[in-house]
Design a protein around this motif. Structure first.
Motif, mmCIF file in Angstrom:
data_model
loop_
_atom_site.group_PDB
_atom_site.id
_atom_site.type_symbol
_atom_site.label_atom_id
_atom_site.label_comp_id
_atom_site.label_asym_id
_atom_site.label_seq_id
_atom_site.Cartn_x
_atom_site.Cartn_y
_atom_site.Cartn_z
ATOM 1 N N GLU A 219 0.831 -1.211 0.000
ATOM 2 C CA GLU A 219 0.000 0.000 0.000
ATOM 3 C C GLU A 219 0.864 1.259 0.000
ATOM 4 N N ALA A 220 1.881 1.238 0.865
ATOM 5 C CA ALA A 220 2.729 2.433 0.960
ATOM 6 C C ALA A 220 3.448 2.719 -0.356
ATOM 7 N N LEU A 221 3.750 1.653 -1.093
ATOM 8 C CA LEU A 221 4.455 1.827 -2.373
ATOM 9 C C LEU A 221 3.486 1.994 -3.538
ATOM 10 N N ASP A 222 2.212 1.883 -3.217
ATOM 11 C CA ASP A 222 1.176 1.974 -4.245
ATOM 12 C C ASP A 222 1.359 0.895 -5.326
ATOM 13 N N ILE A 223 1.575 -0.307 -4.840
ATOM 14 C CA ILE A 223 1.750 -1.456 -5.742
ATOM 15 C C ILE A 223 0.575 -2.409 -5.530
ATOM 16 N N GLU A 224 0.003 -2.868 -6.628
ATOM 17 C CA GLU A 224 -1.057 -3.872 -6.560
ATOM 18 C C GLU A 224 -0.427 -5.205 -6.138
ATOM 19 N N PRO A 225 -0.862 -5.818 -5.029
ATOM 20 C CA PRO A 225 -0.215 -7.084 -4.624
ATOM 21 C C PRO A 225 -0.475 -8.198 -5.641
ATOM 22 N N PRO A 226 0.452 -9.140 -5.736
ATOM 23 C CA PRO A 226 0.260 -10.285 -6.636
ATOM 24 C C PRO A 226 -0.700 -11.287 -5.995
ATOM 25 N N ILE A 227 -0.921 -12.384 -6.678
ATOM 26 C CA ILE A 227 -1.660 -13.495 -6.071
ATOM 27 C C ILE A 227 -0.671 -14.222 -5.158
ATOM 28 N N PHE A 228 -1.100 -14.511 -3.943
ATOM 29 C CA PHE A 228 -0.202 -15.229 -3.016
ATOM 30 C C PHE A 228 -0.563 -16.711 -2.976
#
Ligand code: GLU
Length: 485
Positions: A219-228
């Motif tokens: 969130e802080a980096l404004d990155i969409e998380p991948p599928i874990f």
């Protein structure tokens, strides 16, 4: 069709690969192949102290053995240490510093330890964020850089583990860049997975507790998380603790050297914690590409059962064409197979040719479970072993007999074999006639003849074995046994 499935295998070059790491690689490779996407190899070498010389080559060899070839990162290895030099992580760290989401950590390890002890004395969980400095110094290289978290609830979906609900108490400030200038795994992998457009992060269970922290950093980096997808531990045979070297967690290449087939290893690894819902135990790689799914990976640890591996390998060896098996066990230049071959040295005496070795191999194929057993199973085909009196003195039936009686039987057998053409059929007839003549049970008479002709406690079928050994060897070995009795 282009696809946006991109998986990665991200080992740290800190030692040899064992079944756990290799299974993670296989699962990631399968997801990439299924999705017609890419499989990426990334060497996570930011922990300079734990780096082991040769480990990277070893990882590449292991992947090569199982033919899990990376689409990226093989010819031009992607190493985090080099990305450090290129300033990749610093760029992202600067972003966090600018947005006020990272701060210079002013504490010495001793001071942190004191905070920890205090929390323990207060019976409270230790959290770095309770000790954030009010006026942190300006960050500069040489100081650890710490993430400033924003604790909150999360529901994190994991393809294997399902929805994981966590509260703010598990979100904390963690180190992004260490005092030595290298990023931590926690930071670097998020940057890399994002820059490399990784769609599925498939990894071991040791990282699951950190998922809420990772979410916070995404969130802080404004990155969409991948599928874990979190793959559960491999447990020891008893299932009560994580498999360790002491329980037999070996270097993957040891299996190659002992003569396990890559096909076996693939089936074995795939079914460590995954099944297709049926009883099927062996899968070809194409079947796995077709059937594998993260959703069917079990949540709990999978037990490591080496006997199953041995059994699977025996089953694969039995299915091989004789010529293929012969190629596998013979010396050759293929780096992915044991170069020196597996035959006992004596198999290369000039009197033995390829046709003879093939006949021997044909006889033991049924019983061979891994290639390194070959010398033990075939030694007597190539050299006369000294008479071992224990084979008779410890034999359940034979030990009850008088030596003179055993001698008499051997003399009888020898007389019969002298008239034989040593074809398997003729030997079978003669052995059966000997049973009739002596009135003995096969366990007595055949064991005696087996011991005399092989000096081994077990062998392939007696008449087959004798036919391959030939008349001269059999008669002279029977003579040697007679003299020793
Ligand atoms: N470098 C980590 C390890 O070897 C990889 C974890 C991951 O796949 O993200 O344990």
């Amino acid at each position: 069709m282009s696809s946006n499935v991109r998986t990665r295998f991200a080992p740290s070059p800190t030692g040899f690969l064992h079944v756990g790491g290799m299974r993670t690689a296989l699962f990631a490779w399968l997801v990439a192949r299924q999705g017609k996407g890419q499989f990426i190899l990334r060497i996570e070498d930011t922990d300079q102290k734990r780096k082991v010389e040769g480990a990277e080559e070893h990882i590449i060899k292991c992947l090569g053995w199982l033919d899990l070839v990376p689409d990226e990162g093989l010819k031009n290895p992607i190493r985090q240490s080099e990305r450090v030099k290129d300033g990749v992580y610093q760029k992202w760290a600067d972003k966090l510093i600018e947005s006020g989401r990272a701060y210079a950590d002013p504490y010495s390890p001793d001071e942190v330890q004191k905070f920890r002890e205090q929390a323990q004395a207060d019976k409270k969980p230790f959290l770095y964020r309770n000790h954030r400095p009010e006026n942190p110094p300006q960050w500069k290289p040489g100081l650890p850089l710490r993430f400033k978290s924003e604790p909150k609830d999360y529901v994190t979906h994991d393809e294997v583990m399902g929805d994981i609900k966590t509260g703010p108490e598990v979100v904390d400030d963690f180190i992004l860049i260490k005092a030595d200038g290298f990023p931590t795994y926690n930071f670097a992998h998020i940057v890399d997975d994002s820059e490399m457009e990784i769609s599925h992060v498939i990894r071991g269970q040791e990282f699951i507790a950190s998922l809420p922290n990772y979410r916070n950093l995404y969130e802080a980096l404004d990155i969409e998380p991948p599928i874990f997808a979190t793959v559960p531990h491999i447990m020891n045979e008893q299932g009560n603790k994580k498999l360790s070297k002491r329980d037999g967690a070996k270097d993957i290449l040891d299996y190659r050297n002992e003569g396990y087939l890559p096909e076996t290893m693939i089936s074995f690894l795939a079914t460590l914690g995954w099944n297709d819902g049926t009883e099927q135990e062996t899968f070809t790689i194409d079947e796995l590409i077709d059937k594998f799914s993260l959703a069917r990976v079990q949540k709990s640890g999978a037990r490591f059962d080496e006997r199953r591996l041995i059994w699977l390998n025996g089953a694969h060896i039995r299915q091989l064409k004789l010529d293929d098996l012969y190629t596998y066990v013979s010396p050759h230049n293929d780096d992915f197979i044991h170069g020196a071959g597996y035959w006992p040295e004596a198999a290369y005496k000039s009197k033995y040719d390829q046709a003879y070795r093939k006949k021997v191999l044909n006889l033991v194929q049924e019983r061979l479970k891994f290639f390194a057993e070959l010398p033990e199973l075939t030694g007597f085909f190539f050299e006369d072993l000294p008479v071992n009196p224990e084979l008779i003195s410890t034999h359940k039936q034979l030990k009850k007999y008088d030596k003179s009686e055993l001698k008499k039987y051997l003399e009888k057998a020898k007389a019969s074999f002298e008239g034989s053409d040593f074809s398997e059929a003729d030997l079978t007839d003669r052995l059966n006639s000997l049973l009739e003549e002596t009135g003995e049970k096969p366990i007595v008479l055949f064991s005696l003849i087996r011991i005399a002709t092989t000096q081994a406690s077990s062998s392939p079928g007696l008449s087959q074995t004798m036919a391959v050994l030939g008349k001269e060897k059999c008669i002279s070995r029977i003579n040697a046994q007679i003299s020793a009795l």
